[in-house]
Design an enzyme around this catalytic site. Structure first.
Site, mmCIF file in Angstrom:
data_model
loop_
_atom_site.group_PDB
_atom_site.id
_atom_site.type_symbol
_atom_site.label_atom_id
_atom_site.label_comp_id
_atom_site.label_asym_id
_atom_site.label_seq_id
_atom_site.Cartn_x
_atom_site.Cartn_y
_atom_site.Cartn_z
ATOM 1 N N GLY A 227 18.978 47.164 -42.379
ATOM 2 C CA GLY A 227 19.165 46.296 -43.490
ATOM 3 C C GLY A 227 20.640 46.653 -43.929
ATOM 4 O O GLY A 227 21.738 46.874 -43.337
ATOM 5 N N SER A 228 20.818 46.702 -45.414
ATOM 6 C CA SER A 228 22.157 46.700 -45.860
ATOM 7 C C SER A 228 22.592 48.284 -45.697
ATOM 8 O O SER A 228 23.780 48.425 -46.285
ATOM 9 C CB SER A 228 21.835 46.140 -47.233
ATOM 10 O OG SER A 228 21.809 44.881 -47.759
ATOM 11 N N VAL A 229 22.066 49.166 -45.482
ATOM 12 C CA VAL A 229 22.451 50.614 -44.922
ATOM 13 C C VAL A 229 23.604 50.341 -44.147
ATOM 14 O O VAL A 229 24.564 51.151 -44.100
ATOM 15 C CB VAL A 229 21.325 51.526 -44.887
ATOM 16 C CG1 VAL A 229 22.080 52.586 -44.263
ATOM 17 C CG2 VAL A 229 20.543 51.890 -46.120
#
Length: 642
Positions: free
Chosen positions: A369-371
C-alpha cells in the site's frame, strides 16, 4: 420431533409410505462414499411430497442421519421437498415441515427457549398462505442468532440485527413477483467471517452466471448457498472457506439432477446444498464438494527471534498478540519483523488458514500500500542530493506542460508533492490513484490508461485548492513524482529504485493482473469486486485487488504498487525516513492500506520494525490501531543482545 401441516387423520397413510418412497429412485439417492479414513453415507432426496418426506426423515433420523440441507418449494397445495441428510454424529436437532407461519413461529419460539438454534429455513407460497420448513439444532458455539420472515425488503434485515454483526446462514425468497417475501437467518459473526450475499428484488435482479464468474475470480471464493424462487431467481451466498474441489449446478431437471449426482459421486464429490422451484417440472440448484464441512484453520508460526537477551520471551509475546488479533479478525496471513542498523533481530510469519493455503515464510512478499511511498521519497532524496531536482522545482513546466486548465497547477512544486499540499483533495473528488478505468470510459478508450495519460487528464482539471494553502493526503503526488523521476533519469521508476535505492533489498512491483498472482503464496484477500481498470472494455468483474478498485499498480507504483516482506521494510528503515525525505528519523512511521493488504513501518529509538497483513477487511480501524500501537510495538521492553 417432526411437526407437519398434515392432520393426524393422515398419520397412518404417512407411515405407510415408507416403501412407496423407496420405490421412487429418481427422487432420492442413498449414497456411500469412500474416504481415506473410512466411509460415510448420505441421502439426497427431491420431488417428495409432505407425507413422503415425513416418512423419509423419520427413518433417516432413526438411522443416525443429520440434516445438511432442507428445502420446500412449489405451490402450497402441492408443496415439494428436497434435502440432503448425512449419517454422522452431532448435536440434537428437530425438524418442522409444511407449517403455516403461525405454527412455524410458535415452534421456532418454543425451541429457541429450549436452547435450540435455527440452522435451516425455507418457505414457499404467498404472504398470506406461506408454508415453512426448518431445522433447529442445539449448537453451543452459536450464542446469538436472528431470523426474520415476512420481510418485504431483504435489506431491512439489517434493521433487525441492531448493528450486531451477523453472517447469513440462509435466505428464502417466496411469494409472487412484485409481492415477494423474504425469510433471512443469521448467526452472530464473532470472528469477522467474510461472505457476500446477493439478494434478488423486483427492482434489481442480478445475473447469477455473472455473479458466479465475478465472485470466483477472487482466490478461494465459492458459492456456499443458493436459494431458488418459484420464478427461478437464484439468491446465492459466497464465502472463502475451503471444501476442496467443488461444483455448482443450477436449472437442473429431476433427471438431470439424478445424472449430476451420479457423475459427481464418481469424482468423490457429494452434495452439500440443494434447492428447488416448482411443483411440477421442478428445477433444482445443487452444490457439490469434496468435504462436507469447511476445512478447519490451523495456526502456524515460522521465523526466528535472534537479537534479544530473552528471545523466547519476545517470540512468545509477539505470537500471542498476533494470534489473538488474527483469530478474532479472521486474518489468514501476516508478518512482523524488527531490525537494528539494518540487521534483522526478529522475523515472525503467521498463518491462520486452511491446509490448502500456503504457510507464510519470512521471505514472502506482501502488498505495501502506501508504505511503497517510502521508496519514492528515497528516490527523490537522491535526486535532490545530486542537484537534479530541488524543492522549488515547478513540476509541470519541468515536464514541458505549460497550459493547464487551472493556471495554479503551474505553481505546483516538488515540495508540494512531498508535503501533500499540491491542490488535490480526494474528499472533494475521487482519489486519483483509483480512476484509471473512469478515465478510459470517459475517453471511450478500450486500452488501459497509462500514468502519462492520467497525468494529462488531471492536468486538464481544476485544482481543489491553491497549492501550499492546505494539506490533504494524496496518492497522486507520489505518482507524479515517480513519473518525474523516470523523466529525469531516463529509465523506469522501478529500474531506478532497484539500481539506486534498494541496495539489494528484495522489493518488487505487485502486478495488477489476477493471472500473475494466481500462484502467489500470499493471497490478497477481499470480498469486493468490480470491472478491471486494466481492461476498460471488459464486462467481467474481478477482485478489487486485481484492478477492480480502479487502480493499475504498474502505473501507480510510486504510490502503492510495491510488495516486500516485513523484514525487508525493517531493514530499509535503517537508512531512510519512514514518512519524509532524508535519512532515518526516529519516532516516525508510515501506514499503508490498499485492497488485499495493510502495512505498517516505524522507526523507534533503536528498533525499526514492520507489520503486514494480507487484508484490510478486519473488524475495524480501531482494532488495527490497537494492534500497531499496542503491545506489539513496545520493543523498548526487551533488552537487545550484546
Amino acid at each position: 420431533m417432526y411437526t407437519s401441516r398434515l392432520l393426524l387423520s393422515n398419520l397412518a397413510s404417512c407411515l405407510s409410505l415408507a416403501t412407496l418412497v423407496a420405490s421412487f429412485p429418481a427422487n432420492q439417492q442413498d449414497l456411500t462414499f469412500a474416504k481415506r479414513n473410512g466411509t460415510f453415507e448420505q441421502s439426497v432426496f427431491y420431488g417428495l411430497t409432505g407425507p413422503e418426506v415425513e416418512a423419509k426423515l423419520a427413518k433417516l433420523k432413526a438411522d443416525g442421519y443429520r440434516p445438511t440441507s432442507l428445502n420446500i418449494h412449489g405451490s402450497t397445495s402441492d408443496a415439494k421437498y428436497a434435502g440432503i441428510w448425512t449419517k454422522q454424529t452431532g448435536d440434537d436437532f428437530e425438524t418442522i415441515l409444511g407449517a403455516n407461519k403461525t405454527v412455524y413461529d410458535a415452534w421456532l419460539d418454543s425451541h429457541k427457549a429450549q436452547g435450540y438454534v435455527s440452522t435451516h429455513v425455507s418457505a414457499t407460497g404467498g404472504s398470506s398462505d406461506a408454508l415453512f420448513a426448518g431445522v433447529m439444532e442445539k449448537v453451543p458455539s452459536v450464542a446469538n442468532w436472528i431470523q426474520v420472515c415476512g420481510l418485504d425488503n431483504p435489506y431491512a434485515y439489517a434493521n433487525a440485527t441492531i448493528d450486531e454483526p451477523m453472517y447469513i446462514k440462509g435466505v428464502s425468497m417466496y411469494g409472487a413477483p412484485n409481492e415477494r417475501q423474504y425469510c433471512i437467518l443469521g448467526h452472530e459473526n464473532l470472528v469477522n467471517y467474510q461472505q457476500t450475499v446477493f439478494y434478488q428484488t423486483d427492482y434489481f435482479k442480478k445475473d447469477y452466471a455473472k455473479l458466479l464468474q465475478s465472485e470466483t475470480s477472487k482466490r478461494h471464493w465459492r458459492p456456499v448457498f443458493i436459494d431458488l424462487s418459484e420464478d427461478l431467481l437464484p439468491t446465492p451466498i459466497f464465502d472463502d472457506t475451503s471444501v476442496g474441489q467443488w461444483v455448482a449446478r443450477t436449472d437442473l431437471s429431476a433427471s438431470e439432477l439424478e445424472a449430476e449426482i451420479a457423475a459427481q459421486k464418481a469424482k468423490n464429490l457429494y452434495a452439500v446444498h440443494i434447492a428447488g422451484a416448482g411443483s411440477k417440472g421442478s428445477k433444482y440448484a445443487v452444490l457439490f464438494a469434496e468435504h462436507l464441512s469447511p476445512l478447519e484453520r490451523k495456526w502456524t508460526v515460522t521465523g526466528e527471534v535472534t537479537g534479544f537477551k530473552t528471545n523466547d520471551v519476545v517470540a512468545k509475546d509477539m505470537d500471542a498478540v498476533m494470534e489473538e488479533f488474527m483469530k478474532k479478525n479472521s486474518v489468514r496471513q501476516a508478518q512482523v519483523a524488527a531490525s537494528v542498523n539494518g540487521t534483522v533481530v526478529a522475523e515472525r510469519s503467521y498463518t491462520w488458514a486452511e491446509s490448502d493455503r500456503a504457510v507464510v515464510k519470512p521471505t514472502d512478499k506482501f502488498g505495501l500500500g502506501s508504505v511503497s511511498k517510502m521508496f519514492t521519497y528515497a528516490a527523490t532524496t537522491n535526486l535532490l542530493n545530486e542537484g537534479l531536482l530541488n524543492h522549488t522545482t515547478r513540476v509541470y513546466p519541468f515536464l514541458g506542460m505549460n497550459n493547464p486548465a487551472d493556471n495554479r497547477s503551474l505553481d505546483i512544486t516538488v515540495d508540494h508533492l512531498l508535503q501533500h499540499t499540491a491542490g488535490y483533495n480526494r474528499d472533494i473528488k475521487p482519489d486519483i490513484g483509483f480512476i484509471f478505468r473512469n478515465i478510459a470510459l470517459e475517453r471511450n478508450q478500450t486500452t488501459p490508461v497509462s500514468l502519462r495519460e492520467l497525468i494529462e487528464y488531471v492536468y486538464e482539471q481544476p485544482l481543489d485548492f491553491t497549492p501550499g494553502t492546505d494539506s490533504v493526503y494524496s496518492n497522486y503526488g507520489t505518482m507524479l513524482l515517480s513519473y518525474l523521476i523516470a523523466n529525469i533519469t531516463g529509465e523506469s521508476f522501478n529500474s531506478y529504485i532497484h539500481k539506486n535505492v534498494l541496495n539489494g533489498l528484495d522489493v518488487e512491483l505487485y502486478p495488477t493482473s489476477p493471472e500473475l498472482n494466481a500462484n502467489n503464496p500470499i493471497v490478497q484477500e477481499t470480498k469486493y469486486t468490480f470491472y478491471p481498470a486494466q481492461d476498460p472494455a471488459s464486462t467481467k468483474q474481478v477482485s478489487n485487488a486485481n484492478g477492480g478498485d480502479g487502480s493499475i499498480r504498474e502505473e501507480a507504483i510510486g504510490a502503492f504498487g510495491l510488495r516486500a516482506s516485513a523484514s525487508t521494510i525493517s531493514q530499509f528503515l535503517a537508512n531512510h525516513a519512514a514518512y519524509d525525505i532524508g535519512p532515518r528519523q526516529a519516532y516516525t512511521y508510515r501506514d499503508g492500506t490498499i485492497v488485499g493488504s495493510r502495512a505498517f513501518a516505524q522507526s523507534q529509538d533503536l528498533i525499526d520494525w514492520s507489520l503486514i497483513l494480507n487484508t484490510r477487511e478486519y473488524e475495524s480501524e480501531q482494532k488495527w490501531e490497537q494492534l500497531v500501537f499496542g503491545p506489539i510495538s513496545q520493543w523498548y521492553k526487551y533488552a537487545l543482545a550484546e
